[in-house]
Scaffold this active site. Structure first.
Site, short mmCIF file in Angstrom:
data_model
loop_
_atom_site.label_atom_id
_atom_site.label_comp_id
_atom_site.label_asym_id
_atom_site.label_seq_id
_atom_site.Cartn_x
_atom_site.Cartn_y
_atom_site.Cartn_z
N GLU A 101 36.48 -44.42 1.80
CA GLU A 101 35.88 -43.19 2.34
C GLU A 101 36.25 -43.08 3.80
OE1 GLU A 101 31.58 -42.62 2.00
OE2 GLU A 101 31.61 -43.45 -0.02
N GLU A 125 28.49 -49.44 -0.13
CA GLU A 125 27.74 -49.63 1.11
C GLU A 125 26.38 -50.30 0.91
OE1 GLU A 125 27.46 -45.92 3.25
OE2 GLU A 125 29.62 -45.81 3.59
C1 BGP Z 1 28.60 -42.60 3.20
C2 BGP Z 1 28.14 -42.57 1.77
C3 BGP Z 1 28.37 -41.28 1.07
C4 BGP Z 1 28.35 -40.03 1.94
C5 BGP Z 1 28.91 -40.24 3.34
C6 BGP Z 1 28.66 -39.11 4.31
O1 BGP Z 1 27.83 -43.50 3.91
O2 BGP Z 1 28.75 -43.57 0.99
O3 BGP Z 1 27.51 -41.24 -0.02
O4 BGP Z 1 27.16 -39.38 1.86
O5 BGP Z 1 28.44 -41.43 3.91
O6 BGP Z 1 27.49 -39.27 5.05
P1 BGP Z 1 26.29 -38.25 5.02
O7 BGP Z 1 26.10 -37.87 3.61
O8 BGP Z 1 25.11 -38.95 5.56
O9 BGP Z 1 26.71 -37.11 5.89
#
Ligand code: BGP
Length: 462
Positions: free
Chosen positions: A366, A166
């Site tokens: 993801e 990302e």
């Molecule tokens: C994505 C990232 C992850 C993870 C996920 C969940 O953007 O790649 O690292 O953290 O989001 O989001 P958050 O952690 O903000 O709840």
């Protein structure tokens, strides 16, 4: 079975070094480690990355547990601040080398394909303080050296690499919307950083191909992609969506897959006086180092409308000049994260890649649902009964399946995340795992979704 997936489909889950390992034995700090040290109150419940989910110490049991719920593949990242002792020369830290060796070897022994990512928001603080981090092309060179070192050390066993996770979030978090240290608001720097991240990815890819570390080796990038949906089909809303799409998605997607920036984007940035500094050689490098595959993270759709409130230009140029976000009336949301739930986007993403990105091989790297207070869903044996997560995964897989049936070249689905892990500023507020983590005792217990996932993986469908 109603939804059968292609042969050798990846059923897996993803985490990252900084969110799972803990800082044990690390000789350097990332920007998040540092930020926590100077301002712990910026993090939910003041919980930082120091222990995280203890993966540094418990990786053996953790990986076995992941295998026990049917995962055939697993993504994590190598922390630059753990592997490398001297950033300028890429001299390694032996303890870091051994740790990642052990993790990778165990994955291979267990029959879980390791997908190794090289950067997950974890810039060494030293490189920010000395050079301005991703603003600097010297840091781009240092990243390529680090990448080369990783390929040399682990390329014999790792067949799937990704350069960045990302990258747009780095741009937004550090330079636009203030959720990654140093929390700046600077549109011009943001655009230079976006360019430098593309360059760093291409340089790492160039190193990878020069080395021929593994005859089956492939390299890609992980992007959080979602088509920008316009509020209406009016000309203004469509134009707003088009620009949002260029700035949030295509700035990395076109460059990684097609080797060039969208023309409309560079023209707009030039007109606005915020175009990045580049050389002709760099543009060639980008053209010649496209990815082999794509990882796509998807959580929520991007909905936009034309700007209705006057743009506040007191902070100079910002992409918001061109659009505003829009909440669709009646949308389904996950209230704990305030994110819209829109599984249909999985299909739209699949078709977009098929039609506009050469039908490149890709996987969902993801997808997931962060929920607060999951202990309230625990049964008497301590298992989290997370039917909402099973529902979420099922719906997303159904739309993905439709995209695959119609010819999109998707080869896997990874949930975020195998074991509840540390989520940046949100720390452990929202849990995403197939396996729950009791933070004080570091006890890990399979959730209902973990058992569901195992069955789906074993049947290659549901
Ligand atoms: C994505 C990232 C992850 C993870 C996920 C969940 O953007 O790649 O690292 O953290 O989001 O989001 P958050 O952690 O903000 O709840």
């Amino acid at each position: 079975m109603k939804y059968k997936f292609p042969k050798n489909f990846w059923w897996g889950a993803a985490t990252s070094g900084p969110q799972s390992e803990g800082r044990f034995n690390k000789k350097h700090s990332s920007i998040f480690d540092y930020w926590y040290d100077i301002e712990p109150t910026a993090f939910y419940d003041q919980v930082g990355p120091n222990i995280a989910s203890n993966f540094y110490n418990s990786y053996e049991e953790d990986l076995k547990m992941m295998k026990s719920i049917g995962l055939n593949s697993f993504r994590t990242s190598i922390q630059w601040t753990r592997l490398i002792k001297n950033f300028e020369t890429a001299e390694v830290d032996e303890d870091g080398v051994n740790f990642y060796n052990n993790v990778i070897n165990q994955c291979v022994e267990l029959g879980m394909i390791p997908i190794i990512n090289l950067h997950h928001f974890d810039l060494p603080i030293e490189l920010y303080e000395k050079y301005g981090g991703w603003e600097s092309k010297h840091v781009v060179e240092l990243f390529a050296k680090f990448a080369k070192k990783c390929f040399q050390l682990y390329g014999d066993r790792v067949k799937y690499w990704t350069t960045f996770n990302e990258p747009i979030v780095i741009v937004q978090g550090q330079y636009l919307s203030q959720f990654h240290y140093p929390n700046l608001v600077n549109g011009k720097k943001a655009m230079q950083v976006a360019y430098n991240l593309n360059l760093a990815s291409a340089k790492a890819i160039e190193e990878f191909r020069k080395g021929k570390y593994n005859k089956d080796g492939k390299i890609g990038i992980v992007l959080n992609l979602t088509p920008a949906y316009p509020r209406t089909q009016s000309k203004d809303d469509l134009e707003a969506a088009d620009i949002a799409n260029m700035i949030d998605n295509r700035i990395f997607l076109d460059t990684a897959v097609l080797g060039k920036y969208p023309e409309g984007l560079t023209q707009m940035l030039e007109k606005d006086g915020v175009i990045w500094e580049y050389t002709e050689d760099e543009i060639k490098l980008l053209q010649n180092n496209k990815v082999d595959f794509l990882g796509v993270n998807f959580y929520q759709p991007l909905r936009v409308k034309k700007r209705e409130n006057k743009f506040d230009d007191s902070k100079g140029w910002l992409p918001d000049k061109y659009y505003e976000s829009y909440e669709k009336p009646g949308r389904r949301i996950n209230p704990d994260k305030n994110w819209e739930i829109y599984p249909e986007a999985m299909y739209d993403i699949a078709i977009n890649i098929r039609d506009n990105y050469e039908n490149i091989p890709w996987y969902v790297s993801e997808n997931g649902m962060g929920v607060h207070g999951e202990e309230k869903f625990m049964d008497e044996n301590g298992m989290v009964v997370d039917d909402y997560r099973i529902q979420f995964i099922t719906e997303h897989l159904q739309f993905l399946h439709k995209g695959i049936e119609e010819g999109s070249n998707c080869f896997g689905y990874h949930l975020w995340t195998p074991i509840d892990c540390w989520s940046w500023k949100n720390a452990y507020r929202n849990r995403y795992g197939l396996i729950s983590l009791d933070l004080p005792s570091q006890t890990k217990t399979i959730k209902k979704s973990g058992y569901w996932f195992k069955e789906a993986a074993e049947n290659n469908g549901f």
